[in-house]
Design an enzyme around this catalytic site. Structure first.
Site, short mmCIF file in Angstrom:
data_model
loop_
_atom_site.label_atom_id
_atom_site.label_comp_id
_atom_site.label_asym_id
_atom_site.label_seq_id
_atom_site.Cartn_x
_atom_site.Cartn_y
_atom_site.Cartn_z
N VAL A 30 42.44 -12.33 -24.61
CA VAL A 30 41.22 -12.35 -25.42
C VAL A 30 41.16 -11.17 -26.38
O VAL A 30 40.08 -10.81 -26.86
CB VAL A 30 39.96 -12.36 -24.52
N HIS A 43 67.81 -21.28 -55.28
CA HIS A 43 67.72 -22.65 -54.77
C HIS A 43 68.99 -23.01 -53.99
O HIS A 43 70.08 -22.66 -54.41
CB HIS A 43 67.56 -23.64 -55.93
N ARG A 63 42.59 -7.10 -27.82
CA ARG A 63 42.93 -5.76 -27.37
C ARG A 63 41.85 -4.78 -27.82
O ARG A 63 41.10 -5.05 -28.76
CB ARG A 63 44.30 -5.34 -27.93
N CYS A 123 54.65 -2.19 -28.20
CA CYS A 123 55.37 -3.06 -29.13
C CYS A 123 56.81 -3.30 -28.69
O CYS A 123 57.24 -4.44 -28.56
CB CYS A 123 55.34 -2.45 -30.53
N GLY A 181 42.45 -18.03 -27.90
CA GLY A 181 43.23 -18.75 -28.89
C GLY A 181 43.53 -17.93 -30.12
O GLY A 181 43.70 -18.47 -31.22
N GLY A 182 43.61 -16.60 -29.95
CA GLY A 182 44.01 -15.72 -31.05
C GLY A 182 45.52 -15.64 -31.14
O GLY A 182 46.25 -16.49 -30.62
#
Length: 490
Positions: free
Chosen positions: A281, A463, A283, A48, A182-183
């Site tokens: 693709v 806001h 892990r 990470c 495509g993840g």
């Protein structure tokens, strides 16, 4: 074979792996008086901090900033001839990584955590071999994370065929890049490379949609956005074989002629060429070399370690946390599991259990994606179509989002809420657009607290902010939207 004895060094808790699960557990245990030894064979912070979440987000932010400046002329910001210096970008990225990992090291030192460098393997259920040395422990936590899944027809060589770790060390960018997968990682890398200036980027995904498992409205918007930017997307596509040469690499791909986007191809197969291919693709759990077979700790059919809600394996004193246990492979999940395991070790009677109602996900693609809870199809499958209501608020109707649109185009994205029709219980929230990863925590808290959609609608939001989108989507679900028109209900 080495054997443990009374003279073997001892620790209360040994933790294998110093990623976001392992180091978090180590600190929490040390805070509560446990003698902790943290073992890591590569780098503190794991994938990470060193080769994943942090360096990729540094690159993604740099690319997004460059793209924003290129479009900012309508705002009055004229930035011409922006040039990418990869050497400086690499230095900047590495400085961030070193500061974060250095900070964690200092925290571990101050808490008295012993750090050992090397790989660890079980000799027996209470003893680990770290190189040529042994360590006995009353409790052991396995936190070895995951590794990139291989693709047999595309073996990674670090040159023509690479994984995400290689990409984040590049000093020279290719002119043509194919991303296989495509993840989450695939769409993040494709978006990042496009923003950093790679002229040709393509994605090959074997399933019918990008981000498999995410809400369909998110998938549709992401596909539309990526193809509008010139990224070719091939869905329902499979790589059959490849050929590498001096000039690049070619992939023979079985294509669904109705599913690929951003291309005029219509044949059942095609030859796609690039300078290199990124394999993304997914892990898989990192259990190699742990000696689990030595102690008889089995893996499930996915190669993961089964645990209970406290992280315990079939050996009550051996815990496993994070990616190695399967499930969503997310750093924040690993950290939370680490805290749960630590709490149980500290006090088995009072320790918290890992039983989240929902785990949020964030995808730093273009646009950014955030999701928590049930998608609309998942909710309908569980509760029945008639029991599900949805509300959607587009960012094009948000004052804050419009003020951030540098090119004066309507902001891309939305907030979508999924609820139970009878109870009004909030079941899921799915968002796409700028900074939505910063908004998903409110939705996660609402789901964890058992909030209703009305609770969100009645909560006063400042806001102008993007967070108002949650309130507006809740109002839209009840057909009470203020800032979008909804025809009168029949």
């Amino acid at each position: 074979m080495m054997h443990s004895s009374e003279n073997t060094p001892y620790t209360d808790v040994a933790i294998i792996g110093a990623g976001p699960g392992g180091y978090v557990a180590a600190i929490r245990l040390a805070q509560n008086g446990q003698r902790v030894t943290l073992i890591e064979q590569e780098a503190l912070g794991g994938t990470c901090l060193n080769w994943g979440c942090i360096p990729s987000k540094a690159f993604i932010y740099a690319g997004h900033l460059a793209d924003t400046l290129e479009k900012a002329a309508p705002m009055g910001l004229i930035a011409s001839h922006i040039r990418l210096d990869m050497a400086r970008l690499q230095h900047w990225k590495q400085t961030i990584v070193q500061r974060l990992t250095g900070g964690i090291r200092q925290l571990l030192i101050k808490h008295g955590v012993q750090m050992r460098e090397g790989s660890a393997a079980f000799v027996d259920p209470t003893t680990l071999a770290i190189g040529d040395e042994l360590l006995r422990a009353q409790k052991i936590i396995i936190a070895t994370g995951s590794v990139a899944s291989p693709l047999s027809m595309l073996p990674v060589d670090g040159h023509r065929i690479v994984d995400a770790r290689h990409v984040l060390d590049w000093h020279n960018l290719p002119n043509r890049l194919i991303v296989v997968g495509g993840g989450v990682i695939g769409v993040e890398m494709a978006s990042m490379m496009h923003h950093l200036g790679v002229p040709e980027v393509s994605i090959i995904e074997a399933t019918p949609s990008l981000l498999p498992g995410f809400d369909p409205d998110v998938q549709t918007l992401l596909l539309k956005s990526l193809t509008a930017r010139g990224i070719q997307v091939h869905l329902n596509a499979r790589v059959l074989r490849h050929h590498s040469g001096i000039e690049g690499i070619s992939l023979e791909v079985a294509l669904d002629k109705h599913a690929h986007r951003g291309s005029e191809k219509s044949s059942d197969s095609d030859l796609l060429s690039a300078d290199c291919v990124l394999v993304a693709v997914g892990r898989k759990a990192n259990t190699q070399g742990l000696g689990l077979e030595t102690i008889g700790l089995p893996l499930d059919d996915r190669g993961c370690i089964n645990v209970n809600c406290h992280g315990q394996t079939q050996f009550e004193h051996i815990y496993a946390i994070g990616d190695v246990t399967g499930g969503p492979m997310l750093a924040h999940r690993a950290s939370h599991m680490g805290l749960c395991a630590a709490a149980h070790i500290i006090d088995p009677e009072a320790g918290m259990a890992f039983s989240p109602m929902a785990i949020p996900s964030a995808v730093f693609s273009d646009p950014e994606i955030a999701s928590v809870g049930f998608s609309e199809p998942e909710a309908k499958a569980k509760f029945g179509d008639a029991q599900i209501k949805t509300g959607l608020f587009p960012w094009a109707a948000s004052g804050r989002a419009m003020a951030m649109s540098v090119d004066l185009k309507p902001p891309v994205g939305f907030v979508k809420i999924v609820s139970h029709a009878q109870t009004d219980r909030l079941l899921g929230v799915h968002m796409a657009g700028a900074h939505v990863a910063e908004l998903v925590s409110e939705a996660t808290l609402a789901i964890e607290a058992g909030a209703t959609v009305e609770d969100l609608a009645l909560t006063i939001h400042p806001h102008p902010t993007l967070s108002e989108g949650l309130m507006e989507a809740a109002e839209a679900l009840h057909h009470q939207a203020i800032h979008i028109y909804q025809p009168t209900r029949p």
